[in-house]
Scaffold this motif. Structure first.
Motif, PDB file in Angstrom:
ATOM      1  N   ASP A  16       0.826  -1.203   0.000  1.00 37.53           N
ATOM      2  CA  ASP A  16       0.000   0.000   0.000  1.00 37.53           C
ATOM      3  C   ASP A  16       0.865   1.260   0.000  1.00 37.53           C
ATOM      4  O   ASP A  16       0.483   2.294  -0.548  1.00 37.53           O
ATOM      5  CB  ASP A  16      -0.926   0.020   1.217  1.00 37.53           C
ATOM      6  N   ASP A  17       2.043   1.162   0.609  1.00 35.53           N
ATOM      7  CA  ASP A  17       2.946   2.308   0.660  1.00 35.53           C
ATOM      8  C   ASP A  17       3.584   2.605  -0.687  1.00 35.53           C
ATOM      9  O   ASP A  17       4.114   3.710  -0.898  1.00 35.53           O
ATOM     10  CB  ASP A  17       4.039   2.070   1.707  1.00 35.53           C
ATOM     11  N   GLU A  19       2.071   3.160  -3.310  1.00 32.23           N
ATOM     12  CA  GLU A  19       1.264   4.179  -3.974  1.00 32.23           C
ATOM     13  C   GLU A  19       1.813   5.584  -3.724  1.00 32.23           C
ATOM     14  O   GLU A  19       1.501   6.511  -4.465  1.00 32.23           O
ATOM     15  CB  GLU A  19      -0.179   4.097  -3.474  1.00 32.23           C
ATOM     16  N   HIS A  20       2.628   5.725  -2.696  1.00 33.45           N
ATOM     17  CA  HIS A  20       3.126   7.052  -2.324  1.00 33.45           C
ATOM     18  C   HIS A  20       4.580   7.269  -2.750  1.00 33.45           C
ATOM     19  O   HIS A  20       5.167   8.291  -2.401  1.00 33.45           O
ATOM     20  CB  HIS A  20       2.996   7.238  -0.815  1.00 33.45           C
ATOM     21  N   THR A  21       5.149   6.330  -3.492  1.00 33.08           N
ATOM     22  CA  THR A  21       6.524   6.511  -3.956  1.00 33.08           C
ATOM     23  C   THR A  21       6.536   7.472  -5.142  1.00 33.08           C
ATOM     24  O   THR A  21       5.589   7.526  -5.934  1.00 33.08           O
ATOM     25  CB  THR A  21       7.156   5.173  -4.370  1.00 33.08           C
ATOM     26  N   ASP A  23       7.222   9.236  -8.766  1.00 34.50           N
ATOM     27  CA  ASP A  23       7.319   8.774 -10.154  1.00 34.50           C
ATOM     28  C   ASP A  23       8.613   9.325 -10.729  1.00 34.50           C
ATOM     29  O   ASP A  23       8.622  10.259 -11.538  1.00 34.50           O
ATOM     30  CB  ASP A  23       6.107   9.247 -10.944  1.00 34.50           C
ATOM     31  N   ARG A  96      -7.288  -6.437  -9.473  1.00 34.92           N
ATOM     32  CA  ARG A  96      -6.782  -5.321  -8.697  1.00 34.92           C
ATOM     33  C   ARG A  96      -5.473  -5.731  -8.034  1.00 34.92           C
ATOM     34  O   ARG A  96      -5.254  -6.902  -7.722  1.00 34.92           O
ATOM     35  CB  ARG A  96      -7.793  -4.905  -7.613  1.00 34.92           C
ATOM     36  N   GLY A  97      -4.620  -4.749  -7.808  1.00 28.63           N
ATOM     37  CA  GLY A  97      -3.384  -5.021  -7.083  1.00 28.63           C
ATOM     38  C   GLY A  97      -2.372  -5.793  -7.904  1.00 28.63           C
ATOM     39  O   GLY A  97      -2.378  -5.766  -9.148  1.00 28.63           O
ATOM     40  N   TYR A  98      -1.497  -6.494  -7.190  1.00 26.73           N
ATOM     41  CA  TYR A  98      -0.375  -7.183  -7.807  1.00 26.73           C
ATOM     42  C   TYR A  98      -0.590  -8.693  -7.827  1.00 26.73           C
ATOM     43  O   TYR A  98      -1.490  -9.220  -7.170  1.00 26.73           O
ATOM     44  CB  TYR A  98       0.914  -6.852  -7.037  1.00 26.73           C
TER      45      TYR A  98
END
Length: 205
Positions: A16-17, A19-21, A23, A96-98
């Motif tokens: 979930d973290d 998503e905040h890395t 680009d 959804r997701g990985y």
């Protein structure tokens, strides 16, 4: 250089973290709840990645999916997340997701900063996750090489090596052959990468 956070975070990070890395072109993976960050690939690395993806995609039967850089969660609590340079799956991508299941093939392309990680760390992680086949490709300037490993009794055993203009051939995860040289060489690589001329003879030009 690979960036490893040495200070323990307040909590173990999860996917979930991610998503905040930022680009920023770098690759963000997770190892036991900590970021493992790699720089953007060099052009030689990208050439191998793109050409091999095209070739495997053309050769793969319909039940297989060939993907560049898919995210794969290696444990149930999602604190261990890897991104193979290339992977082949025998299932549909998740809605959804990985991916939560092992690919049938993982491929890593060695960069100067990833030698230890690709040859030792990821090799152990992928074996523990149950990925049946693992290829390591080393795009050396003078000769591209590939080593094929297969999972046996929980460990990878080396099966095949091929370098330069030698023909690499395997039947897993599906029958395929290619000449490592043409993963980076200039010229009509699509015509020559399969290792056979139009007449069906070995192509060594």
């Amino acid at each position: 250089m690979t960036i490893r956070h040495t200070e323990a975070p307040e909590r173990r990070l999860t996917v979930d973290d991610l998503e905040h890395t930022p680009d920023d072109g770098r690759r963000y993976e997770l190892v036991d709840g900590r970021f493992d960050v790699s720089p953007a690939p060099m052009p030689m690395h990208s050439s191998v990645d793109s050409r091999l993806t095209v070739h495997l995609g053309m050769e793969a039967p319909d039940e297989f999916t060939v993907l560049t850089g898919p995210g794969v969660n290696l444990n149930a609590n999602r604190t261990h997340h890897r991104i193979p340079d290339l992977a082949v799956f025998d299932c549909d991508p998740p809605d959804r997701g990985y991916f939560q299941v092992p690919p049938v093939l993982a491929v890593e392309i060695v960069s100067p900063e990833s030698v230890l990680r690709d040859n030792h760390t990821k090799r152990a992680e992928y074996a523990a996750f149950g990925i049946p086949s693992y290829w390591i490709i080393n795009p050396l300037p003078d000769k591209v090489g590939i080593v094929e490993f297969r999972l046996k009794d929980g460990l990878y055993q080396e099966v095949t090596q091929a370098y330069g203009e030698e023909v690499f051939e395997t039947e897993l995860p599906f029958p395929v052959r290619f000449v490592p040289h043409w993963l980076t060489a200039r010229g009509s690589w699509r015509e020559h990468i399969g290792g056979r001329s139009e007449e069906g003879t070995a192509d060594t030009e």
